[in-house]
Design a protein around this motif. Structure first.
Motif, mmCIF file in Angstrom:
data_model
loop_
_atom_site.group_PDB
_atom_site.id
_atom_site.type_symbol
_atom_site.label_atom_id
_atom_site.label_comp_id
_atom_site.label_asym_id
_atom_site.label_seq_id
_atom_site.Cartn_x
_atom_site.Cartn_y
_atom_site.Cartn_z
ATOM 1 N N TYR A 97 23.506 0.274 11.523
ATOM 2 C CA TYR A 97 22.310 0.999 11.106
ATOM 3 C C TYR A 97 21.813 1.880 12.244
ATOM 4 N N VAL A 98 21.013 2.856 11.896
ATOM 5 C CA VAL A 98 20.281 3.663 12.876
ATOM 6 C C VAL A 98 18.875 3.902 12.332
ATOM 7 N N PRO A 99 17.866 3.973 13.203
ATOM 8 C CA PRO A 99 16.550 4.428 12.746
ATOM 9 C C PRO A 99 16.624 5.906 12.390
ATOM 10 N N LEU A 100 15.899 6.309 11.368
ATOM 11 C CA LEU A 100 15.929 7.714 10.960
ATOM 12 C C LEU A 100 14.549 8.131 10.466
ATOM 13 N N TRP A 101 14.425 9.397 10.163
ATOM 14 C CA TRP A 101 13.208 10.001 9.627
ATOM 15 C C TRP A 101 12.008 9.743 10.534
ATOM 16 N N GLY A 102 10.844 9.483 9.976
ATOM 17 C CA GLY A 102 9.645 9.379 10.795
ATOM 18 C C GLY A 102 9.696 8.241 11.798
ATOM 19 N N THR A 103 10.397 7.165 11.440
ATOM 20 C CA THR A 103 10.553 6.045 12.372
ATOM 21 C C THR A 103 11.267 6.501 13.637
ATOM 22 N N PHE A 104 12.365 7.223 13.458
ATOM 23 C CA PHE A 104 13.142 7.721 14.599
ATOM 24 C C PHE A 104 12.346 8.755 15.390
ATOM 25 N N THR A 140 0.846 -1.188 0.000
ATOM 26 C CA THR A 140 0.000 0.000 0.000
ATOM 27 C C THR A 140 0.885 1.243 0.000
ATOM 28 N N THR A 141 1.701 1.387 -1.036
ATOM 29 C CA THR A 141 2.603 2.528 -1.134
ATOM 30 C C THR A 141 1.815 3.831 -1.069
ATOM 31 N N GLY A 142 2.228 4.701 -0.183
ATOM 32 C CA GLY A 142 1.532 5.971 -0.030
ATOM 33 C C GLY A 142 0.449 5.922 1.023
ATOM 34 N N GLY A 143 0.028 4.709 1.407
ATOM 35 C CA GLY A 143 -0.946 4.569 2.481
ATOM 36 C C GLY A 143 -0.248 4.547 3.832
ATOM 37 N N TYR A 144 -1.009 4.586 4.886
ATOM 38 C CA TYR A 144 -0.430 4.585 6.227
ATOM 39 C C TYR A 144 -0.107 3.164 6.673
ATOM 40 N N ILE A 145 0.873 3.070 7.556
ATOM 41 C CA ILE A 145 1.316 1.768 8.016
ATOM 42 C C ILE A 145 0.294 1.135 8.956
ATOM 43 N N ASN A 146 0.364 -0.173 9.052
ATOM 44 C CA ASN A 146 -0.225 -0.914 10.152
ATOM 45 C C ASN A 146 0.867 -0.957 11.227
ATOM 46 N N TYR A 198 6.294 -1.720 4.273
ATOM 47 C CA TYR A 198 7.673 -1.898 3.830
ATOM 48 C C TYR A 198 8.665 -1.126 4.702
ATOM 49 N N VAL A 199 9.890 -1.641 4.685
ATOM 50 C CA VAL A 199 11.034 -1.021 5.351
ATOM 51 C C VAL A 199 11.925 -0.448 4.268
ATOM 52 N N ASP A 200 12.238 0.838 4.370
ATOM 53 C CA ASP A 200 13.218 1.440 3.468
ATOM 54 C C ASP A 200 14.584 1.433 4.140
ATOM 55 N N LEU A 201 15.549 0.785 3.501
ATOM 56 C CA LEU A 201 16.929 0.852 3.943
ATOM 57 C C LEU A 201 17.612 1.963 3.155
ATOM 58 N N THR A 229 4.220 6.293 6.554
ATOM 59 C CA THR A 229 3.965 5.452 5.388
ATOM 60 C C THR A 229 4.908 4.262 5.276
ATOM 61 N N ASP A 230 5.964 4.243 6.110
ATOM 62 C CA ASP A 230 6.916 3.137 6.030
ATOM 63 C C ASP A 230 7.807 3.156 7.267
ATOM 64 N N VAL A 231 8.749 2.226 7.320
ATOM 65 C CA VAL A 231 9.801 2.201 8.337
ATOM 66 C C VAL A 231 11.104 2.602 7.669
ATOM 67 N N ASP A 232 11.903 3.419 8.340
ATOM 68 C CA ASP A 232 13.164 3.900 7.768
ATOM 69 C C ASP A 232 14.346 3.516 8.645
#
Length: 199
Positions: free
Chosen positions: A58-65, A30-36, A126-129, A79-82
């Motif tokens: 690695y480090v968490p970043l962006w909205g995930t962090f 669901t690209t562009g949709g909100y995460i579960n 999805y997780v963005d690396l 919208t994803d995990v970063d």
């Protein structure tokens, strides 16, 4: 050419070209949709465990962090995990070697964007690396942000779901720069950007 001397781009071009030409097509999301939040939390924790197994920094970043730091949870309207990872000398082969374990866990590679983002999808989220490569002086350039050795040293950590994650050195300066001076206030659909510093 073996995995040990291939770059990630060479490996993906040879073995998983669909990630470049038809992103997400091999595992719709669901690209562009909100995460579960529950699903994305599972994805984050298992992905990070596998990266640990292969000694990938690695480090968490962006909205995930931001969610981990501000709310103690992932942000429901993200919208994803970063995760930002270092591709230092030898680390590209480590990531290539980790891919079968990620796939076995159901974290399927689904997008490789401009050699700077590798997306892994499971359960519709999805997780963005974010791939940070060595640019000299122990600095690692990725999309929009440069990391340094101390960011991965473990000197600063953040606890999440019973696990200690390495954390960048000046988190609140990062949030002010990319989310604005009011970063402590949740704002729906506000994505990290340098333009937010003067918003």
């Amino acid at each position: 050419m073996t995995e040990q001397n291939q770059t990630l781009t060479e490996y993906i071009t040879a073995n998983k070209e669909i990630l470049i030409s038809k992103p997400f097509e091999n595992h719709p999301t669901t690209t562009g949709g909100y995460i579960n939040v529950e699903q994305s939390t599972k994805n984050l924790m298992e992905c990070s465990d596998i990266l640990d197994e292969f000694n990938i920094k690695y480090v968490p970043l962006w909205g995930t962090f931001l969610g981990m730091y501000r709310d103690g949870d992932l942000i429901a309207h993200d919208t994803d995990v970063d995760l930002s990872i270092v591709l230092d000398s030898g680390d590209e082969s480590k990531l290539i070697s980790a891919l079968p374990s990620l796939e076995k866990a159901g974290l399927l590679p689904t997008r490789y964007w401009r050699e700077v983002i590798l997306s892994l999808t499971r359960g519709g989220d999805y997780v963005d690396l974010y791939l940070h490569r060595d640019v000299g002086g122990r600095k690692f350039q990725g999309p929009s942000y440069t990391l340094t050795d101390p960011d991965f040293s473990g000197e600063n950590t953040i606890e999440f779901q019973g696990k200690s994650f390495c954390m960048i050195q000046e988190p609140e300066a990062f949030f002010r720069r990319f989310y604005g001076s009011d970063w402590k206030t949740p704002i729906k659909d506000l994505h990290g950007s340098p333009a937010n510093e003067t918003r």
